[in-house]
Design a protein around this motif. Sequence first.
Motif, PDB file in Angstrom:
ATOM      1  N   LEU A 107     -15.544   4.416  35.112  1.00 21.30           N
ATOM      2  CA  LEU A 107     -16.270   3.196  35.462  1.00 21.30           C
ATOM      3  C   LEU A 107     -15.430   2.319  36.377  1.00 21.30           C
ATOM      4  CD1 LEU A 107     -17.844   2.245  32.022  1.00 21.30           C
ATOM      5  CD2 LEU A 107     -18.834   3.598  33.880  1.00 21.30           C
ATOM      6  N   HIS A 108     -16.104   1.561  37.222  1.00 19.14           N
ATOM      7  CA  HIS A 108     -15.432   0.654  38.158  1.00 19.14           C
ATOM      8  C   HIS A 108     -14.997  -0.607  37.427  1.00 19.14           C
ATOM      9  CE1 HIS A 108     -14.548  -1.658  41.720  1.00 19.14           C
ATOM     10  NE2 HIS A 108     -15.398  -2.591  41.317  1.00 19.14           N
ATOM     11  N   GLU A 109     -13.699  -0.942  37.534  1.00 19.60           N
ATOM     12  CA  GLU A 109     -13.200  -2.187  36.950  1.00 19.60           C
ATOM     13  C   GLU A 109     -13.366  -3.311  37.966  1.00 19.60           C
ATOM     14  OE1 GLU A 109      -9.340  -4.116  34.664  1.00 19.60           O
ATOM     15  OE2 GLU A 109      -9.229  -2.051  35.371  1.00 19.60           O
ATOM     16  N   LEU A 110     -13.954  -4.403  37.513  1.00 18.96           N
ATOM     17  CA  LEU A 110     -14.138  -5.548  38.391  1.00 18.96           C
ATOM     18  C   LEU A 110     -12.796  -6.216  38.647  1.00 18.96           C
ATOM     19  CD1 LEU A 110     -17.356  -7.136  36.827  1.00 18.96           C
ATOM     20  CD2 LEU A 110     -17.173  -5.402  38.618  1.00 18.96           C
ATOM     21  N   THR A 111     -12.546  -6.547  39.917  1.00 22.28           N
ATOM     22  CA  THR A 111     -11.300  -7.201  40.307  1.00 22.28           C
ATOM     23  C   THR A 111     -11.611  -8.285  41.323  1.00 22.28           C
ATOM     24  OG1 THR A 111     -10.893  -5.600  42.076  1.00 22.28           O
ATOM     25  CG2 THR A 111      -9.894  -5.120  39.929  1.00 22.28           C
ATOM     26  N   GLY A 112     -10.646  -9.168  41.540  1.00 19.87           N
ATOM     27  CA  GLY A 112     -10.779 -10.203  42.572  1.00 19.87           C
ATOM     28  C   GLY A 112     -12.053 -11.010  42.437  1.00 19.87           C
ATOM     29  N   ASP A 113     -12.802 -11.106  43.538  1.00 19.94           N
ATOM     30  CA  ASP A 113     -14.030 -11.906  43.564  1.00 19.94           C
ATOM     31  C   ASP A 113     -15.163 -11.294  42.735  1.00 19.94           C
ATOM     32  OD1 ASP A 113     -12.874 -13.829  45.149  1.00 19.94           O
ATOM     33  OD2 ASP A 113     -13.609 -12.968  47.034  1.00 19.94           O
TER      34      ASP A 113
END
Length: 101
Positions: A42-48
């Motif tokens: 799964l894609h981990e949310l980062t930054g904005d």
Amino acid sequence: MLATSNSTHVLSPGTLRRVHHVAFNVKDMQASRHFYGTVLGLHELTGDEVPATLKDLVAAGKVANFITPDHTVIDLFWEPDLNPPAAGSTPAIYPCEPPGI
């Protein structure tokens, strides 16, 4: 409509369209991030991508957010000393309408 402690409204069978997010309390954030990010891919949310309300907790390593292919957000909260709710307690249910739904 959602059921709340202040109302008797309930969803009619078949009206739930999707789940916006789920939150899990984890004891080992590093192992949990590995599982959701590497094992499940799964894609981990980062930054904005991180919700503004969680940016400080993400920066402190206490929260990680992942997104599934159907856009359900999985929030991991690192509160290792948090105990589960007492048996028979009523869960908190908050009404919300996610954007774009």
